[in-house]
Design an enzyme around this catalytic site. Structure first.
Site, PDB file in Angstrom:
ATOM      1  CD  GLU A 159     -66.722  60.724  66.220  1.00 39.20           C
ATOM      2  OE1 GLU A 159     -65.630  60.193  66.520  1.00 39.20           O
ATOM      3  OE2 GLU A 159     -67.756  60.091  65.950  1.00 39.20           O
ATOM      4  N   PRO A 178     -23.121  60.801  90.434  1.00 36.39           N
ATOM      5  CG  PRO A 178     -23.466  58.511  90.364  1.00 36.39           C
ATOM      6  CD  PRO A 178     -23.702  59.706  91.222  1.00 36.39           C
ATOM      7  CG  ASP A 193     -16.767  70.720  88.541  1.00 32.85           C
ATOM      8  OD1 ASP A 193     -16.552  71.941  88.611  1.00 32.85           O
ATOM      9  OD2 ASP A 193     -16.368  69.901  89.386  1.00 32.85           O
ATOM     10  CE  LYS A 204     -12.493  72.673  89.398  1.00 35.88           C
ATOM     11  NZ  LYS A 204     -11.815  72.489  90.657  1.00 35.88           N
ATOM     12  N   GLY A 263     -20.296  63.857  91.485  1.00 43.31           N
ATOM     13  CA  GLY A 263     -20.028  62.911  92.570  1.00 43.31           C
ATOM     14  C   GLY A 263     -20.169  63.553  93.936  1.00 43.31           C
ATOM     15  CG  ASP A 264     -18.753  63.454  98.536  1.00 42.79           C
ATOM     16  OD1 ASP A 264     -19.845  63.687  99.072  1.00 42.79           O
ATOM     17  OD2 ASP A 264     -17.666  63.718  99.066  1.00 42.79           O
ATOM     18  CG  MET A 268      -9.735  62.352  87.492  1.00 42.73           C
ATOM     19  SD  MET A 268      -9.172  63.820  88.342  1.00 42.73           S
ATOM     20  CE  MET A 268      -9.178  63.306  90.040  1.00 42.73           C
TER      21      MET A 268
END
Ligand code: SAH
Length: 470
Positions: free
Chosen positions: A22, A226, A249, A271, A303-304, A384
């Protein structure tokens, strides 16, 4: 990844299977899809194998596998369903130079066979390194449903047409042609005129695309959110899907970069906090340079883009160079971080404003309206802020802040490594001391269920501290 997926050239080459039961039949079902020359060694072959041999589709040797039988074989399957026999033949085959798979023995196999979705020449291979065959089957079932059967036909015609399509310049225009073919003109042609209609449809489509005016390059300034890829906006996903160049980034999560179009050029613009970084002028020049070549550039920021993203400087440079741009907003880290602690950034009766501030700016530690921030009930999200934690603490206390003011640090918000530390202003520097990921520091905010998300060694809150912010 312990197993690296590749597509092996097997046309006209030899694949050998040892075994006639098989397990061998199951492997042969897959192998019959290939253009390889297949040989089976079996004392007692199953009827299916006899049938294949009679129709000339395989070569059947009615005896056990012996030294020398792998000559010239690229792949070898030990499918005897007998561990000792499998080990014996696998050793022989390996000595003969073949890549060896032992059925149901991941450990001793040199390669494994994935679950396959076959729309030849489009083939999807799914592997879980043996961890979850159920998952592989579920993914396969889903893809079988999603990929139309006609895809294979379209791809075959498409492949034969590739050279002609090179009449269109590389990049967006050629891509637009293929997208048009696979998702619109191709399926429509098969539906109305069958396979015979595909080639004429390709010719007509190419003529139309050649006549189109080339599009000017442009830059999308896109928020990547995020970290959790599911928190990307649909617009951001679409932009990534269409990008020729992605300039991102360092903070942008690898899972998100995975979503960029495969042929897109990925450029990292380093960065990150105080670390080494690419000068802004270099980033501007890269965006402008690629856009001027007519390419679609996605400038991807964590993020934004409008929150500590140097968005204005980049837009200014693009405008000065006459390059078209648009901004696709993203979810800022503070939103993800506040969600992680079950809180809201503003709350009726508690704080009707919230400050977004940075721990450092171009000149070093950033100055703020400390007197205002030190007041009871103020809520601020510090970006930061890890390196400047002691500075922020010092400034706030100097301006009269209560050392017991609740402070919550959310590191790696929305990522699998997310960590929350509930502390107080007094405990802030200690709380961020060992953190290496990006973090949001909430001043004046405790997790909804204080203590529940706190780390074991973080100072616990007292009822008065909690009361302070409620
Ligand atoms: N434009 C980004 C902020 C860039 S500044 C945004 O809107 O989120 C970089 C800082 O963002 C980091 O130092 C950290 O404070 C914060 N940050 C970014 N991603 C984060 C994450 N997943 N979790 C916590 N903080 C994050």
């Amino acid at each position: 990844m312990k197993h690296f997926p590749v597509f092996l050239a097997v046309e006209g080459r030899r694949i050998v299977v040892s075994g006639g039961g098989e397990a061998a039949v199951a492997k042969l079902r897959l192998l019959m899809k290939t253009d390889a020359r297949i040989a089976v060694f079996a004392d007692a072959p199953a009827p299916e194998i006899e049938t294949l041999a009679r129709s000339g589709k395989i070569t059947l040797v009615r005896r056990a596998f012996a030294p020398g039988d792998t000559a010239g074989a690229v792949l070898f399957y030990a499918a005897n369903e007998d561990a000792a026999e499998d080990a014996r033949v696998a050793a022989l085959a390996e000595a003969g130079g073949a890549l060896v798979n032992i059925v149901d023995n991941l450990e001793d196999s040199r390669f494994i066979t994935p679950a396959i979705v076959d729309r030849d020449p489009v083939t999807v291979a799914i592997g879980t390194e043996g961890a979850a065959p159920v998952l592989a089957r579920a993914i396969k079932a889903e893809l079988e449903e999603r990929l139309p059967p006609v895809l294979g036909v379209l791809a075959r015609f498409g492949k034969a047409f590739r050279k002609r399509a090179e009449a269109l310049p590389f990049g967006g225009r050629r891509r637009a042609f293929w997208a048009d073919y696979y998702f619109r003109a191709g399926p429509a042609a098969v539906e109305t005129g069958g396979e015979a209609a595909v080639r004429p449809a390709l010719d007509a489509l190419l003529t139309r695309h050649l006549a189109r005016q080339p599009r000017a390059g442009r830059v999308d300034l896109v928020g990547a959110g995020p970290g959790d890829p599911e928190l990307l906006t649909l617009k951001a996903r679409k932009a990534l899907d269409a990008a020729d160049v992605v300039i991102h980034d360092r903070l942008v999560a690898p899972e998100i970069l995975e979503l960029a179009r495969r042929e897109a050029i990925l450029l990292e613009a380093g960065k990150e906090g105080f670390g080494p970084h690419t000068p802004q002028e270099t980033i501007n020049a890269a965006m402008i340079g690629h856009a001027r070549k007519g390419l679609h550039v996605v400038r991807l920021k964590s993020g934004d883009p409008g929150v500590f993203g140097r968005l204005d400087e980049e837009i200014g440079a693009l405008e000065a160079a006459g390059v078209a741009w648009r901004v696709i907003p993203g979810l800022t880290a503070a939103s993800a971080a506040v969600a992680a602690i079950g809180q809201s950034l503003t709350r009726r009766g508690r704080n009707s404003s919230v400050r977004i501030l940075t721990g450092h700016d171009v000149r070093g530690f950033a100055e703020h309206d400390w007197r205002q921030l030190a007041r009871r009930g103020e809520v601020a999200a510090v970006y930061m802020g890890k390196k400047s934690a002691r500075f922020v603490q010092g400034r706030l206390m100097m301006h009269g802040a209560d050392p017991a003011t609740p402070v919550t640090v959310v590191e790696n918000a929305s990522r699998p490594e997310q960590q929350t530390v509930a502390t107080t202003l007094a405990g802030l520097p200690a709380a961020v001391a060992g953190m290496s990921g990006p973090a949001i520091i909430f001043l004046g905010l405790a997790p909804r269920h204080a203590g529940a998300t706190a780390q074991p060694d973080a100072p616990q809150e007292t009822p008065e501290q909690t009361a302070l912010i409620r």
